[in-house]
Design a protein around this motif. Structure first.
Motif, PDB file in Angstrom:
ATOM      1  N   ALA A 119      -1.854   4.422 -18.634  1.00 26.73           N
ATOM      2  CA  ALA A 119      -2.662   5.604 -18.912  1.00 26.73           C
ATOM      3  C   ALA A 119      -2.070   6.316 -20.116  1.00 26.73           C
ATOM      4  O   ALA A 119      -0.905   6.094 -20.473  1.00 26.73           O
ATOM      5  CB  ALA A 119      -2.704   6.533 -17.696  1.00 26.73           C
ATOM      6  N   ASN A 120      -2.872   7.179 -20.728  1.00 27.48           N
ATOM      7  CA  ASN A 120      -2.478   7.835 -21.962  1.00 27.48           C
ATOM      8  C   ASN A 120      -1.205   8.671 -21.827  1.00 27.48           C
ATOM      9  O   ASN A 120      -0.433   8.773 -22.775  1.00 27.48           O
ATOM     10  CB  ASN A 120      -3.624   8.704 -22.481  1.00 27.48           C
ATOM     11  CG  ASN A 120      -4.204   9.623 -21.420  1.00 27.48           C
ATOM     12  OD1 ASN A 120      -4.311   9.250 -20.264  1.00 27.48           O
ATOM     13  ND2 ASN A 120      -4.587  10.819 -21.807  1.00 27.48           N
ATOM     14  N   ASP A 121      -0.927   9.248 -20.682  1.00 27.72           N
ATOM     15  CA  ASP A 121       0.251  10.108 -20.532  1.00 27.72           C
ATOM     16  C   ASP A 121       1.350   9.492 -19.657  1.00 27.72           C
ATOM     17  O   ASP A 121       2.313  10.149 -19.306  1.00 27.72           O
ATOM     18  CB  ASP A 121      -0.144  11.478 -19.980  1.00 27.72           C
ATOM     19  CG  ASP A 121      -0.879  11.392 -18.656  1.00 27.72           C
ATOM     20  OD1 ASP A 121      -1.250  10.270 -18.234  1.00 27.72           O
ATOM     21  OD2 ASP A 121      -1.096  12.443 -18.036  1.00 27.72           O
ATOM     22  N   ILE A 122       1.213   8.213 -19.346  1.00 24.84           N
ATOM     23  CA  ILE A 122       2.208   7.507 -18.529  1.00 24.84           C
ATOM     24  C   ILE A 122       3.136   6.727 -19.460  1.00 24.84           C
ATOM     25  O   ILE A 122       2.689   6.061 -20.383  1.00 24.84           O
ATOM     26  CB  ILE A 122       1.512   6.537 -17.536  1.00 24.84           C
ATOM     27  CG1 ILE A 122       0.522   7.280 -16.645  1.00 24.84           C
ATOM     28  CG2 ILE A 122       2.532   5.759 -16.715  1.00 24.84           C
ATOM     29  CD1 ILE A 122       1.102   8.413 -15.839  1.00 24.84           C
ATOM     30  N   ILE A 123       4.436   6.815 -19.209  1.00 29.14           N
ATOM     31  CA  ILE A 123       5.430   6.103 -19.999  1.00 29.14           C
ATOM     32  C   ILE A 123       5.457   4.645 -19.536  1.00 29.14           C
ATOM     33  O   ILE A 123       5.576   4.376 -18.351  1.00 29.14           O
ATOM     34  CB  ILE A 123       6.836   6.735 -19.828  1.00 29.14           C
ATOM     35  CG1 ILE A 123       6.805   8.241 -20.047  1.00 29.14           C
ATOM     36  CG2 ILE A 123       7.861   6.042 -20.711  1.00 29.14           C
ATOM     37  CD1 ILE A 123       6.318   8.701 -21.385  1.00 29.14           C
ATOM     38  N   ASP A 124       5.351   3.737 -20.470  1.00 28.55           N
ATOM     39  CA  ASP A 124       5.402   2.304 -20.187  1.00 28.55           C
ATOM     40  C   ASP A 124       4.303   1.912 -19.195  1.00 28.55           C
ATOM     41  O   ASP A 124       3.149   2.268 -19.394  1.00 28.55           O
ATOM     42  CB  ASP A 124       6.797   1.907 -19.684  1.00 28.55           C
ATOM     43  CG  ASP A 124       7.081   0.417 -19.841  1.00 28.55           C
ATOM     44  OD1 ASP A 124       6.445  -0.217 -20.711  1.00 28.55           O
ATOM     45  OD2 ASP A 124       7.917  -0.111 -19.099  1.00 28.55           O
ATOM     46  N   VAL A 125       4.643   1.217 -18.112  1.00 30.57           N
ATOM     47  CA  VAL A 125       3.657   0.699 -17.162  1.00 30.57           C
ATOM     48  C   VAL A 125       3.952   1.235 -15.766  1.00 30.57           C
ATOM     49  O   VAL A 125       5.100   1.235 -15.328  1.00 30.57           O
ATOM     50  CB  VAL A 125       3.699  -0.853 -17.132  1.00 30.57           C
ATOM     51  CG1 VAL A 125       2.722  -1.411 -16.115  1.00 30.57           C
ATOM     52  CG2 VAL A 125       3.400  -1.420 -18.505  1.00 30.57           C
ATOM     53  N   ALA A 126       2.909   1.676 -15.081  1.00 31.97           N
ATOM     54  CA  ALA A 126       3.033   2.033 -13.669  1.00 31.97           C
ATOM     55  C   ALA A 126       2.990   0.747 -12.867  1.00 31.97           C
ATOM     56  O   ALA A 126       2.255  -0.182 -13.208  1.00 31.97           O
ATOM     57  CB  ALA A 126       1.892   2.953 -13.255  1.00 31.97           C
ATOM     58  N   SER A 127       3.785   0.676 -11.807  1.00 34.51           N
ATOM     59  CA  SER A 127       3.759  -0.522 -10.973  1.00 34.51           C
ATOM     60  C   SER A 127       3.571  -0.115  -9.523  1.00 34.51           C
ATOM     61  O   SER A 127       4.057   0.932  -9.091  1.00 34.51           O
ATOM     62  CB  SER A 127       5.045  -1.330 -11.148  1.00 34.51           C
ATOM     63  OG  SER A 127       6.160  -0.553 -10.774  1.00 34.51           O
ATOM     64  N   GLY A 128       2.846  -0.949  -8.790  1.00 31.99           N
ATOM     65  CA  GLY A 128       2.562  -0.619  -7.408  1.00 31.99           C
ATOM     66  C   GLY A 128       2.348  -1.844  -6.554  1.00 31.99           C
ATOM     67  O   GLY A 128       2.188  -2.956  -7.055  1.00 31.99           O
ATOM     68  N   GLU A 129       2.352  -1.590  -5.254  1.00 30.85           N
ATOM     69  CA  GLU A 129       2.139  -2.650  -4.274  1.00 30.85           C
ATOM     70  C   GLU A 129       1.309  -2.085  -3.140  1.00 30.85           C
ATOM     71  O   GLU A 129       1.557  -0.977  -2.672  1.00 30.85           O
ATOM     72  CB  GLU A 129       3.486  -3.144  -3.760  1.00 30.85           C
ATOM     73  CG  GLU A 129       3.389  -4.288  -2.786  1.00 30.85           C
ATOM     74  CD  GLU A 129       4.756  -4.797  -2.353  1.00 30.85           C
ATOM     75  OE1 GLU A 129       4.783  -5.777  -1.590  1.00 30.85           O
ATOM     76  OE2 GLU A 129       5.781  -4.219  -2.745  1.00 30.85           O
ATOM     77  N   SER A 130       0.320  -2.855  -2.697  1.00 32.01           N
ATOM     78  CA  SER A 130      -0.542  -2.446  -1.603  1.00 32.01           C
ATOM     79  C   SER A 130      -0.315  -3.366  -0.414  1.00 32.01           C
ATOM     80  O   SER A 130      -0.193  -4.575  -0.576  1.00 32.01           O
ATOM     81  CB  SER A 130      -2.007  -2.515  -2.046  1.00 32.01           C
ATOM     82  OG  SER A 130      -2.857  -2.128  -1.006  1.00 32.01           O
ATOM     83  N   LEU A 131      -0.248  -2.782   0.762  1.00 28.97           N
ATOM     84  CA  LEU A 131      -0.099  -3.554   1.989  1.00 28.97           C
ATOM     85  C   LEU A 131      -0.777  -2.779   3.111  1.00 28.97           C
ATOM     86  O   LEU A 131      -0.503  -1.587   3.295  1.00 28.97           O
ATOM     87  CB  LEU A 131       1.382  -3.783   2.307  1.00 28.97           C
ATOM     88  CG  LEU A 131       1.717  -4.902   3.283  1.00 28.97           C
ATOM     89  CD1 LEU A 131       1.157  -6.249   2.823  1.00 28.97           C
ATOM     90  CD2 LEU A 131       3.223  -5.013   3.449  1.00 28.97           C
ATOM     91  N   GLY A 132      -1.688  -3.446   3.824  1.00 32.22           N
ATOM     92  CA  GLY A 132      -2.418  -2.759   4.877  1.00 32.22           C
ATOM     93  C   GLY A 132      -3.187  -1.589   4.300  1.00 32.22           C
ATOM     94  O   GLY A 132      -3.879  -1.726   3.301  1.00 32.22           O
ATOM     95  N   MET A 133      -3.031  -0.421   4.908  1.00 35.95           N
ATOM     96  CA  MET A 133      -3.770   0.778   4.492  1.00 35.95           C
ATOM     97  C   MET A 133      -3.104   1.544   3.358  1.00 35.95           C
ATOM     98  O   MET A 133      -3.623   2.565   2.916  1.00 35.95           O
ATOM     99  CB  MET A 133      -3.922   1.717   5.685  1.00 35.95           C
ATOM    100  CG  MET A 133      -2.577   2.254   6.169  1.00 35.95           C
ATOM    101  SD  MET A 133      -2.672   3.467   7.487  1.00 35.95           S
ATOM    102  CE  MET A 133      -2.833   4.947   6.539  1.00 35.95           C
TER     103      MET A 133
END
Length: 190
Positions: A119-133
């Motif tokens: 995103a325009n105001d995020i430094i580098d890359v956001a990282s995430g993981e989804s599991l279940g809900m």
């Protein structure tokens, strides 16, 4: 000499307790805790379409310092470079003091099930993981507060409640310590 040894032992014990407390206070839940929860949280598909949100920003003591609303519009498309689905999520923020801002996320699901976002105001890359809900999402950003800009980390947790609702709790951290929090209720309109 015995008094000195006794004081050293007490000091060592207190120091170790402080270290343990500090480490545990800065930790966050484990995404694996949500393995068998329902409904499954398909991030790209939940945020595809029109959404609205209401939220609060709190300081480190839990005092609400700002309230805001967000209008969101998500659109899934095929990324030509990656040959994967990606979500473009536009967010329009309106704060209780009249401030307005916009953020546009580009979110991609990786082959291993993790997510990355820019995103325009995020430094580098956001990282995430989804599991279940649940979705756990980490990113750095420069946050301006009363004219001063701070580099902070967002430790973001999103929980899918049902087909139309997600609760988002973000811990704002500086040097590993919580300095604020955001709680947001997100509702899918279309």
């Amino acid at each position: 000499m015995r008094l000195l040894k006794k004081q050293f032992k007490v000091f060592s014990l207190l120091f170790n307790l402080l270290i343990i407390f500090t480490i545990s206070a800065c930790s966050s839940p484990d995404i694996k805790n949500y393995n068998n929860t329902k409904p499954d949280f398909n991030v790209l598909h939940f945020f595809n379409g029109e959404l609205e949100a209401k939220g609060v920003v709190m300081d480190r003591k839990g005092l609400v310092t700002r309230r805001f609303s967000v209008i969101m519009l998500g659109n899934i498309s095929k990324s030509n470079a990656l040959d994967k689905e990606q979500l473009t999520l536009e967010e329009w923020f309106t704060f209780d003091d009249g401030e307005q801002s916009k953020r546009t996320w580009i979110i991609t699901k990786n082959d291993d099930g993790t997510y990355q976002g820019r995103a325009n105001d995020i430094i580098d890359v956001a990282s995430g993981e989804s599991l279940g809900m649940a979705l756990h999402w980490d990113y750095e950003m420069d946050l301006t507060v009363e004219g001063t800009t701070y580099r902070v980390v967002f430790d973001d947790w999103l929980y899918r409640i049902d087909d139309h609702n997600v609760i988002n709790r973000s811990y704002i951290k500086k040097w590993g310590f919580k300095v604020g929090e955001v709680i947001l209720s997100i509702r899918k309109i279309k």
